[in-house]
Motif scaffolding. Structure first.
Motif, PDB file in Angstrom:
ATOM      1  N   THR A   1     -28.867 -11.630  50.043  1.00  0.00           N
ATOM      2  CA  THR A   1     -28.828 -10.523  51.010  1.00  0.00           C
ATOM      3  C   THR A   1     -29.997 -10.066  51.377  1.00  0.00           C
ATOM      4  O   THR A   1     -30.546  -9.457  52.482  1.00  0.00           O
ATOM      5  CB  THR A   1     -27.454  -9.823  51.067  1.00  0.00           C
ATOM      6  OG1 THR A   1     -26.428 -10.882  50.863  1.00  0.00           O
ATOM      7  CG2 THR A   1     -27.257  -9.235  52.156  1.00  0.00           C
TER       8      THR A   1
ATOM      9  N   ALA B   1     -33.021 -11.550  52.621  1.00  0.00           N
ATOM     10  CA  ALA B   1     -32.839 -11.690  54.002  1.00  0.00           C
ATOM     11  C   ALA B   1     -33.178 -10.723  54.834  1.00  0.00           C
ATOM     12  O   ALA B   1     -33.849 -10.478  55.686  1.00  0.00           O
ATOM     13  CB  ALA B   1     -31.462 -12.442  54.122  1.00  0.00           C
TER      14      ALA B   1
ATOM     15  N   LEU C   1     -36.598  -9.530  55.196  1.00  0.00           N
ATOM     16  CA  LEU C   1     -37.470 -10.378  55.926  1.00  0.00           C
ATOM     17  C   LEU C   1     -37.161  -9.811  57.335  1.00  0.00           C
ATOM     18  O   LEU C   1     -38.047  -9.896  58.145  1.00  0.00           O
ATOM     19  CB  LEU C   1     -36.929 -11.727  55.671  1.00  0.00           C
ATOM     20  CG  LEU C   1     -37.734 -12.861  56.157  1.00  0.00           C
ATOM     21  CD1 LEU C   1     -39.262 -12.696  55.481  1.00  0.00           C
ATOM     22  CD2 LEU C   1     -37.157 -14.307  55.807  1.00  0.00           C
ATOM     23  N   ARG C   2     -35.902  -9.858  57.897  1.00  0.00           N
ATOM     24  CA  ARG C   2     -35.511  -9.385  58.843  1.00  0.00           C
ATOM     25  C   ARG C   2     -36.250  -7.957  59.332  1.00  0.00           C
ATOM     26  O   ARG C   2     -36.544  -7.842  60.638  1.00  0.00           O
ATOM     27  CB  ARG C   2     -33.991  -9.337  59.173  1.00  0.00           C
ATOM     28  CG  ARG C   2     -33.602  -8.983  60.428  1.00  0.00           C
ATOM     29  CD  ARG C   2     -32.067  -9.191  60.413  1.00  0.00           C
ATOM     30  NE  ARG C   2     -31.098  -8.070  59.556  1.00  0.00           N
ATOM     31  CZ  ARG C   2     -31.183  -6.802  59.865  1.00  0.00           C
ATOM     32  NH1 ARG C   2     -31.489  -6.438  60.834  1.00  0.00           N
ATOM     33  NH2 ARG C   2     -30.278  -6.294  58.982  1.00  0.00           N
TER      34      ARG C   2
ATOM     35  N   GLU D   1     -39.873  -8.376  60.176  1.00  0.00           N
ATOM     36  CA  GLU D   1     -39.883  -8.877  61.261  1.00  0.00           C
ATOM     37  C   GLU D   1     -39.968  -7.794  62.473  1.00  0.00           C
ATOM     38  O   GLU D   1     -40.655  -7.656  63.587  1.00  0.00           O
ATOM     39  CB  GLU D   1     -39.108 -10.019  61.477  1.00  0.00           C
ATOM     40  CG  GLU D   1     -39.533 -10.765  62.964  1.00  0.00           C
ATOM     41  CD  GLU D   1     -38.100 -11.545  63.207  1.00  0.00           C
ATOM     42  OE1 GLU D   1     -38.258 -12.943  63.643  1.00  0.00           O
ATOM     43  OE2 GLU D   1     -37.253 -11.035  63.551  1.00  0.00           O
TER      44      GLU D   1
ATOM     45  N   GLU E   1     -27.892  -0.592  53.924  1.00  0.00           N
ATOM     46  CA  GLU E   1     -27.404  -2.270  53.585  1.00  0.00           C
ATOM     47  C   GLU E   1     -27.489  -2.685  52.208  1.00  0.00           C
ATOM     48  O   GLU E   1     -26.626  -3.281  51.932  1.00  0.00           O
ATOM     49  CB  GLU E   1     -28.278  -2.962  54.805  1.00  0.00           C
ATOM     50  CG  GLU E   1     -27.883  -2.743  56.265  1.00  0.00           C
ATOM     51  CD  GLU E   1     -27.031  -3.668  56.695  1.00  0.00           C
ATOM     52  OE1 GLU E   1     -26.825  -4.658  56.279  1.00  0.00           O
ATOM     53  OE2 GLU E   1     -26.165  -3.052  57.575  1.00  0.00           O
TER      54      GLU E   1
ATOM     55  N   THR F   1     -38.997 -16.076  62.001  1.00  0.00           N
ATOM     56  CA  THR F   1     -39.431 -15.553  60.507  1.00  0.00           C
ATOM     57  C   THR F   1     -38.534 -14.848  59.910  1.00  0.00           C
ATOM     58  O   THR F   1     -38.279 -14.742  58.812  1.00  0.00           O
ATOM     59  CB  THR F   1     -40.833 -14.565  60.669  1.00  0.00           C
ATOM     60  OG1 THR F   1     -40.845 -14.169  61.830  1.00  0.00           O
ATOM     61  CG2 THR F   1     -41.995 -15.786  60.727  1.00  0.00           C
ATOM     62  N   GLY F   2     -37.647 -13.892  60.687  1.00  0.00           N
ATOM     63  CA  GLY F   2     -36.776 -13.138  60.285  1.00  0.00           C
ATOM     64  C   GLY F   2     -35.533 -13.792  60.124  1.00  0.00           C
ATOM     65  O   GLY F   2     -34.185 -13.101  59.550  1.00  0.00           O
ATOM     66  N   GLY F   3     -35.365 -14.930  60.171  1.00  0.00           N
ATOM     67  CA  GLY F   3     -33.926 -15.875  59.856  1.00  0.00           C
ATOM     68  C   GLY F   3     -33.097 -15.928  61.507  1.00  0.00           C
ATOM     69  O   GLY F   3     -33.924 -15.444  62.446  1.00  0.00           O
TER      70      GLY F   3
ATOM     71  N   ALA G   1     -36.487 -10.547  66.145  1.00  0.00           N
ATOM     72  CA  ALA G   1     -35.934  -9.279  66.518  1.00  0.00           C
ATOM     73  C   ALA G   1     -34.403  -9.091  66.871  1.00  0.00           C
ATOM     74  O   ALA G   1     -34.312  -8.254  67.688  1.00  0.00           O
ATOM     75  CB  ALA G   1     -36.987  -8.466  67.204  1.00  0.00           C
TER      76      ALA G   1
ATOM     77  N   GLN H   1     -23.381 -15.799  54.182  1.00  0.00           N
ATOM     78  CA  GLN H   1     -24.713 -15.643  53.340  1.00  0.00           C
ATOM     79  C   GLN H   1     -24.630 -14.364  52.679  1.00  0.00           C
ATOM     80  O   GLN H   1     -24.899 -13.996  51.435  1.00  0.00           O
ATOM     81  CB  GLN H   1     -25.654 -15.332  54.623  1.00  0.00           C
ATOM     82  CG  GLN H   1     -26.351 -16.569  54.857  1.00  0.00           C
ATOM     83  CD  GLN H   1     -27.320 -16.734  55.868  1.00  0.00           C
ATOM     84  OE1 GLN H   1     -27.609 -15.438  56.428  1.00  0.00           O
ATOM     85  NE2 GLN H   1     -27.988 -17.884  56.423  1.00  0.00           N
ATOM     86  N   ASP H   2     -23.924 -13.213  53.156  1.00  0.00           N
ATOM     87  CA  ASP H   2     -23.758 -11.928  52.605  1.00  0.00           C
ATOM     88  C   ASP H   2     -22.367 -12.257  51.685  1.00  0.00           C
ATOM     89  O   ASP H   2     -21.953 -11.138  50.800  1.00  0.00           O
ATOM     90  CB  ASP H   2     -23.510 -10.716  53.392  1.00  0.00           C
ATOM     91  CG  ASP H   2     -24.702 -10.579  54.054  1.00  0.00           C
ATOM     92  OD1 ASP H   2     -25.696 -11.297  53.935  1.00  0.00           O
ATOM     93  OD2 ASP H   2     -24.737  -9.800  55.193  1.00  0.00           O
TER      94      ASP H   2
END
Lengths: 296, 426, 325
Positions: free
Chosen positions: B390, B393, B396-397, B400, B419, C261-263, C268, C284-285
């Protein structure tokens, strides 16, 4: 076709009429074809991409390659891990046909009850049925999986088909309800006077008249089953049981190299059966339903 | 819990009745009474991997006629969705491919088998592992994963662009300032961006922390860095970003799923060394691997990480056969020859020698060997805590969003800590 | 009054049984039995496969559940957290935008093409299949690839738009346009409502049109006063179902935006539709309790929208088969 139409007319009055009709027909075809060209462009692009070498696909904006090659199709037809592609097609077909049969039967029965029979609790049950449409499937996956897992039905087709035979897709029930309620009520009143029970009204009166809804349901049930990925992912383990979408997705893996060419080629091949299915079934949508003949 | 338990029982009973009626496909499977053992084995990967793995399975079955391996495979994302669903249902496959980032999560929650007893019983041999990889599967003293392949963080670059810009090629001892200057010069002189903005990659932060003697996660599974360190890291490329030297995020999004380097949009990109194989599949431009920048020439911060491991279900009925199969997969030279570099660079010396590698794969092995010989690799940090996936990710987010200018670095830092702490606590 | 009985009962889900008209008792009892007999498969499916999982997810929404350990009761915690979760707000915003634009546009296109194809000219089979073909693809990775390609910088859409003076460049990397990519994808796959419209149009009795034509009604007049009312159950169905489905859009958004890129949901957060966020939280979490709370919030909201649409349907949906028209 145009010349035929023109030469068929003799008097000058009908000739202008015919000419105008011919003109609208030509305009209609031209307009429809232009619209179609726009709608189909992405598909044509995909077909063009399937003829390109794999590394030349993503990021390439051209339509057709200058020197098409069929290597992608060759690789797609090789099968995966010793399982031939025909097997994936067959599995998908089996599931899709099973889904169509199950969905049509169970949804038509339920829809008839909702649309044509008065019974206590109908409103509540209908509301419950609609409410099953409202919950995103993600939160249902795990409890449903647990049910089938406890019963030992994972890696069989039962979890993928059972729901279809039990009308769990409220979409189809509701679709048929909408159609059946549109059918004139005097039809079954007449049948009732003739002494018909619900079973016979359903079979002899409503089903034939609801054919457009049944055809629509068949088409959707087929396609949805054909394209379903998540169900087969969770419930099918043995590669021999895999369906096309599961095979398709194996050409892409974010952690290793991806073969976009073979994947697109495969998805082009996967389109063929659904297009054929649609072509075969849409014919039944063409013929309008005439209710008048049945009234007497 | 009791409510769920009861409904489960009721549903199971009803389901059982159903099962009897719907016998078209029959109930379940399992091991037969004739002494044969059936093991379920799952992995993620593409069609080619499925092909090669099947060959290896055939070989194993040939040698062990009493064991049948039933394979199951999917793409990475789908693979993990299926595994989490199975975890909830209580039935992981006997042998499964494991990702380092999830290893601790699965091990600590008790769904994985401790393979130590099998090592002691001689069913599983981990002594041939390349430098430090053997230790990576150990969690709290138990062996919950066995490395099958390894990789290390690295700098992949396009030598032609470096030369065209007159920038010296990466070599041990170059600093982060050197790298940033190279990015500027290359962008100015060649018109190709020097690099993508790397602030979304948590492994670059980890690299820098290791170079400074720190770590990404502490021993007790908390964040190993402060708000200030994160702020500095995210600000470190601000001038490159603002000056247009790093690749704008729009452009890398445009070419996805290709990588920026694979799409020839940049001259360099930091990532795992085995990504060189992926780049080579995307572009025909010759690429090379170089040392990562470091302000501390003694410590490069690189370590050999298992790029995938093999784990077993705690509930398997056949731990011995499971261990034998894992042993075969990681050690057998013939299996190594068949798999080659498909799963990354093999974790054991025997398989590294036996594997028939492509030119690109060989380049990755050479790169790792040169690091090992120079003594530049350090031992791998402990397996990341539950929730690390988590956090990766999330990082990464937010990276971005910063690149897009949608969020300030200060806001991003606050969001990250809120988070991440939730993720680590749950 | 054109109030559809079933709908009225569905909306007023109060426990009171629907009014039973004075009829012969025998007929009524037979109806009661027949109703449940016809519904048997559905009831079985509902009880065995649907109610349990729905109840379980409702229960889980009041717990912390990470899939590994048994769920822990936390009361309304998840729901309270939702209120202050900025990403949740973002997903609501994105989803509303998506629903409000994609549903009407898609339905208008679908109805337009259905009307265009609803005649006996030659080649209907071909046209129908061709217009339906995009929807046959589903939401696979292939769709994602072609869609991204068409809307990339200097590709066909960009060039066409430049001709009319719009200079957008690539859409997928631009947070201001990425969602429009998904909306256009939904509109492009207008096949399902089109087929339903076509089937509905086939059910409009031809003799009504003929009679009206004899009375001198023009084409537009006949469309307004015959086709539209006769089609209203189907329009209502499409509107309701497309709305419900749009609120739950997942696969297409997921495959198209996964490249960011951020999934998924990027760039954004611009394509972070509700169910993508739900999926990320749940799978995912591994916060399935939180995801379940999200699901039930959605059920509440979409349920309200549904009830509202059923209520409004009284005023414009006409059922030829209702006895109390």
């Amino acid at each position: 076709m145009t010349t035929q139409a023109v030469s068929a007319s003799s008097s000058s009055a009908t000739r202008t009429g015919a000419r105008r009709r011919t003109l609208t027909t030509v305009l209609w075809h031209v307009g429809t074809l232009i619209l179609l060209a726009i709608v189909l462009y992405p598909l044509v692009w995909l077909f063009g991409a399937s003829l390109r070498p794999s590394h030349d696909i993503v990021g390439n904006i051209g339509l057709f390659p200058t020197s098409p090659e069929f290597g992608n199709y060759q690789r797609a037809l090789e099968g995966i891990a010793g399982v031939p592609v025909s097997r994936f097609f067959l599995n998908s077909l089996l599931l899709a046909v099973g889904s169509v049969i199950g969905t049509v039967i169970s949804s038509a029965l339920a829809a008839y009850a909702f649309a044509r029979i008065r019974f206590t609790g109908r409103g509540v049950l209908f509301a419950l049925m609609i409410s099953t449409l409202l919950l995103p499937f993600h939160v249902l996956i795990i409890p449903q999986y647990i049910v089938f897992q406890r019963v030992g039905l994972v890696d069989t087709y039962v979890p993928l088909l059972l729901g279809k035979f039990l009308a769990t897709e409220a979409f189809f029930v509701f679709l048929m309800v909408q159609f059946m309620r549109g059918l004139p009520r005097d039809l079954d009143e007449a049948a009732k006077i003739d002494g018909c029970g619900h079973a016979r009204i359903f079979w002899h009166v409503i089903l034939p008249l609801a054919r457009p809804a049944i055809i629509t349901t068949s088409i959707f049930a087929f396609i949805w089953s054909w394209n379903d990925f998540l169900g087969p992912l969770l419930y099918l383990q043995t590669p021999d049981n895999y369906t096309l979408p599961r095979a398709l997705q194996l050409y892409i893996d974010q952690t290793s190299a991806s073969d976009y060419g073979a994947m697109i080629a495969m998805s082009m091949l996967a389109l063929v059966p659904v297009i054929l299915f649609f072509l075969a079934f849409q014919r039944f949508l063409v013929e309008g339903v005439s209710t008048s003949g049945l009234k007497g | 819990m009791t409510a769920v338990g009861r409904t489960r029982r009721v549903r199971a009973a009803v389901g059982m009745a159903l099962c009897l009626t719907m016998l078209a496909t029959g109930c379940g499977g399992g091991s037969g009474d004739d002494g044969t053992v059936e093991l379920r084995f799952t992995w993620w990967g593409n069609a080619e991997r499925a092909e090669l793995t099947q060959q290896v399975i055939d070989l194993f079955e040939e040698r062990h006629p009493n064991i049948t391996i039933s394979p199951d495979f999917a793409e990475f994302e789908a693979y993990w969705q299926a595994r989490s669903t199975e975890v909830a249902g209580g039935g992981l496959p006997d042998v499964l491919q494991m990702d380092y980032v999830y290893l601790r999560q699965y091990a600590e929650r008790g769904v994985l088998l401790d393979l130590n007893p099998q090592v002691e019983a001689g069913n599983l041999d981990t002594s041939d592992m390349v430098s430090g990889l053997a230790e990576t599967g150990v969690i709290d003293g138990g062996l919950y994963g066995v490395a099958w392949a390894g990789n290390t963080w690295s700098m992949a670059y396009n030598p032609a662009l470096f030369e065209q810009a007159g920038v010296p090629l990466p070599e041990v001892g170059w600093t982060w300032d050197d790298y940033h200057n190279a990015i500027r010069t290359i962008t100015e002189r060649t018109g190709v961006h020097g690099a993508p903005d790397y602030i979304g990659r948590i492994y670059v932060l980890e690299l820098q922390l290791l170079q400074e003697g720190g770590q990404l996660y502490t021993e007790d599974g908390q964040l190993g860095f402060t708000r200030d360190q994160l702020r500095d890291f995210w600000n470190s490329t601000a001038s490159l970003r603002d000056g247009g030297y790093t690749l704008p995020p729009q452009e890398s999004a445009e070419v996805a799923p290709l990588t920026p380097l694979g799409a020839d949009l940049v001259a360099s990109e930091m990532s795992w060394d085995n990504f060189l194989v992926r780049y080579a599949g995307e572009t025909e431009t010759p690429l090379a691997l170089g040392p990562v920048p470091s302000d501390n020439p003694e410590v490069l911060g690189q370590y050999l990480k298992p790029s995938m491991l093999l784990s077993a279900s705690a509930r398997t009925e056949h731990p011995e056969e499971v261990a034998m199969f894992i042993d075969f997969l990681i050690n057998d030279p013939e299996a190594g020859r068949i798999l080659g570099g498909n799963r990354g660079i093999p974790a054991t010396n025997a398989q590294r020698e036996a594997a028939e590698l492509t030119e690109v794969e060989q380049a990755v092995v050479d790169y790792e060997n040169s690091l090992i010989e120079a003594g530049d690799l350090q031992p791998a940090p402990p397996a990341p805590p539950a929730g690390a996936g988590t956090i990766e990710a999330l990082f990464l987010r937010l990276g971005e969003e910063i690149s897009y200018g949608r969020i300030s670095v200060d806001e991003a830092v606050e969001q990250f800590f809120t988070e991440a702490e939730t993720a680590l606590a749950s | 009054m054109a109030t559809p009985t079933v709908v009225r009962e569905a909306v007023e889900t109060t426990a009171s049984p629907p009014p039973v008209k004075p009829r012969k008792r025998g007929r009524n009892r037979r109806d009661q039995i027949a109703g449940y007999l016809f519904l048997t498969p559905w009831i079985l499916g509902f009880v065995l496969l649907t109610v349990g999982p729905m109840a379980a997810s409702l229960y889980l929404s009041f717990t912390n559940y990470n899939l590994f350990t048994s769920p822990q009761w936390v009361g309304f915690d998840n729901y309270v957290q939702l209120l202050s979760d900025p990403r949740y707000h973002q997903s609501v915003k994105v989803t509303l935008h998506y629903v409000l634009v994609s549903v009407p546009v898609k339905l208008v296109v679908a109805l337009g093409v259905a009307l265009l194809l609803n005649n006996s000219r030659r080649g209907q089979g071909f046209y129908r299949s061709a217009f339906y073909a995009p929807s046959l693809l589903g939401a696979s990775v292939s769709v994602a690839i072609v869609w991204r390609a068409l809307f990339s910088d200097d590709a066909i859409v960009d060039r066409a738009l430049r001709l009319v003076g719009l200079n957008i460049g690539g859409w997928i990397g631009n947070p201001d346009y990425a969602l429009w990519l998904l909306i256009l994808l939904a509109v492009w796959q207008f096949g399902a409502p089109m087929v339903i419209f076509l089937a509905g149009l086939k059910q409009v009795p031809q003799e009504l049109h003929e009679a009206a034509a004899v009375d001198g009604a023009g084409r537009w007049r006949r469309f307004i006063s015959i086709t539209l009312p006769m089609l209203s159950p189907v329009i209502f169905f499409n509107l309701l179902l497309e709305t419900i489905n749009a609120f739950q859009v997942f696969t297409s958004a997921f495959v198209v935006s996964s490249g960011a890129t951020g999934g998924a949901g990027g760039p954004a957060g611009s394509t972070l539709v509700y169910t993508i966020y739900l999926y990320q939280r749940g799978f995912q979490d591994l916060r399935m309790g939180y995801a379940s709370a999200m699901a039930w919030m959605l059920l509440l909201v979409v349920g309200l929208v549904t009830v509202l649409m059923f209520r409004l349907a009284r005023f414009w949906v006409f059922y030829g088969g209702d006895d109390d028209r």
